[in-house]
Design a protein around this motif. Sequence first.
Motif, PDB file in Angstrom:
ATOM      1  N   GLY A 105       1.086  -0.856  -0.152  1.00 39.33           N
ATOM      2  CA  GLY A 105      -0.354   0.226   0.072  1.00 39.33           C
ATOM      3  C   GLY A 105       1.017   1.565  -0.084  1.00 39.33           C
ATOM      4  N   ALA A 106       0.326   2.966   0.316  1.00 38.05           N
ATOM      5  CA  ALA A 106       1.633   3.595   0.280  1.00 38.05           C
ATOM      6  C   ALA A 106       1.664   3.624   1.569  1.00 38.05           C
ATOM      7  N   ASP A 107       1.653   3.790   2.412  1.00 36.77           N
ATOM      8  CA  ASP A 107       2.007   3.822   3.705  1.00 36.77           C
ATOM      9  C   ASP A 107       3.672   2.407   3.578  1.00 36.77           C
ATOM     10  N   LEU A 108       4.948   2.592   3.512  1.00 37.47           N
ATOM     11  CA  LEU A 108       5.120   1.693   3.204  1.00 37.47           C
ATOM     12  C   LEU A 108       5.809   1.100   4.434  1.00 37.47           C
ATOM     13  N   VAL A 109       5.824   1.269   5.895  1.00 39.84           N
ATOM     14  CA  VAL A 109       6.572   1.258   6.525  1.00 39.84           C
ATOM     15  C   VAL A 109       4.903  -0.467   6.996  1.00 39.84           C
ATOM     16  N   GLN A 110       3.933   0.295   7.431  1.00 42.68           N
ATOM     17  CA  GLN A 110       2.679  -0.544   7.827  1.00 42.68           C
ATOM     18  C   GLN A 110       1.965  -1.105   6.856  1.00 42.68           C
ATOM     19  N   LEU A 162       7.781 -11.207   7.463  1.00 41.11           N
ATOM     20  CA  LEU A 162       6.808  -9.233   7.772  1.00 41.11           C
ATOM     21  C   LEU A 162       5.193  -9.724   6.660  1.00 41.11           C
ATOM     22  N   LYS A 163       4.083  -8.579   8.310  1.00 41.76           N
ATOM     23  CA  LYS A 163       3.130  -8.773   7.735  1.00 41.76           C
ATOM     24  C   LYS A 163       2.488  -7.205   8.068  1.00 41.76           C
ATOM     25  N   ASN A 164       2.547  -7.098   7.426  1.00 44.11           N
ATOM     26  CA  ASN A 164       1.565  -5.479   7.749  1.00 44.11           C
ATOM     27  C   ASN A 164       2.550  -4.571   8.619  1.00 44.11           C
ATOM     28  N   GLY A 165       3.465  -4.679   8.224  1.00 40.58           N
ATOM     29  CA  GLY A 165       4.976  -3.672   9.252  1.00 40.58           C
ATOM     30  C   GLY A 165       4.903  -4.601  10.766  1.00 40.58           C
ATOM     31  N   LEU A 166       4.596  -5.731  10.600  1.00 36.72           N
ATOM     32  CA  LEU A 166       4.896  -6.754  12.472  1.00 36.72           C
ATOM     33  C   LEU A 166       5.809  -8.292  11.839  1.00 36.72           C
ATOM     34  N   ALA A 167       6.397  -7.925  12.648  1.00 41.68           N
ATOM     35  CA  ALA A 167       7.598  -8.710  11.978  1.00 41.68           C
ATOM     36  C   ALA A 167       7.392  -9.960  13.431  1.00 41.68           C
ATOM     37  N   SER A 168       7.692 -11.385  12.735  1.00 39.92           N
ATOM     38  CA  SER A 168       7.157 -12.382  13.855  1.00 39.92           C
ATOM     39  C   SER A 168       9.071 -13.824  13.674  1.00 39.92           C
ATOM     40  N   THR A 169       9.221 -14.186  14.609  1.00 38.68           N
ATOM     41  CA  THR A 169      10.234 -15.006  14.581  1.00 38.68           C
ATOM     42  C   THR A 169       9.683 -16.163  15.885  1.00 38.68           C
ATOM     43  N   ASN A 170      10.002 -17.660  15.446  1.00 38.65           N
ATOM     44  CA  ASN A 170      10.207 -18.549  15.714  1.00 38.65           C
ATOM     45  C   ASN A 170      11.826 -19.413  16.408  1.00 38.65           C
ATOM     46  N   ASP A 171      12.439 -18.905  15.516  1.00 35.41           N
ATOM     47  CA  ASP A 171      14.152 -18.919  15.708  1.00 35.41           C
ATOM     48  C   ASP A 171      15.065 -17.846  16.027  1.00 35.41           C
ATOM     49  N   ALA A 187       8.182  -8.103  16.644  1.00 37.08           N
ATOM     50  CA  ALA A 187       8.011  -6.995  16.713  1.00 37.08           C
ATOM     51  C   ALA A 187       7.988  -5.942  15.863  1.00 37.08           C
ATOM     52  N   SER A 188       7.035  -4.985  15.836  1.00 36.01           N
ATOM     53  CA  SER A 188       6.234  -4.329  15.325  1.00 36.01           C
ATOM     54  C   SER A 188       7.185  -2.877  14.765  1.00 36.01           C
ATOM     55  N   LEU A 189       7.272  -2.991  13.805  1.00 35.73           N
ATOM     56  CA  LEU A 189       7.894  -1.632  12.625  1.00 35.73           C
ATOM     57  C   LEU A 189       7.791  -0.588  13.237  1.00 35.73           C
TER      58      LEU A 189
END
Length: 206
Positions: A105-110, A162-171, A187-189
């Motif tokens: 979308g238009a908002d790069l981070v979100q 990453l999905k819509n500015g939200l980064a998830s990790t399990n490793d 972690a939220s960007l």
Amino acid sequence: NTQLKLGSTPFVINGTVNGKSTPALADLKLNTQNASLAELVKLAEAFGMELSPGMQPSGRLSADLTARGPLSGPAVAGTLRVAQLQVSGVVANALQITLNMAPTGADLVQTLTGRIAVNMNDGKLTGVDMSQKLGEIGRFTGASKIGDGATHVSELTGTFNLKNGLASTNDLKAVTDAGTIAATGTASLVNQGLDMRATAVLSCHK
């Protein structure tokens, strides 16, 4: 096929931009070697990018990236390598980041969606002595003290989805002088919020 200099930072750009379509479409490859990270940050700030106060990153950046899609927000993939990184309490001899992401979308981070793989070697967290802090909590670890008030990180690896500015990790995993630390969570960007759970296996010394 273009060679571009921003300040003293050289970039090599190859590919095409189709201005006849709406929106304009890009299919580009960008390469730079040993660019000054501090100078790149100054250039980014001049174009309106804002960093958190006190970050002031420095180091030498090498990048090999592709950008494909709408010129206003193409999908970006490739590798970033930083040598002698220093940023906001983190020091690393070598950091490699593999990207595969795209804004939707238009908002790069979100709207940022994709995957980031991180591999850091020979680094440290300044101002945080994890051996000492964990020892105070557990009262059983005899982890050796480096004596410089830092946590030394021999290796840090992990992947973030990453999905819509939200980064998830399990490793996410760090090998430090205090022991091995594994973390999972998000972690939220967008708002820089953290929701992480960490497990530490401490190193004990007699």
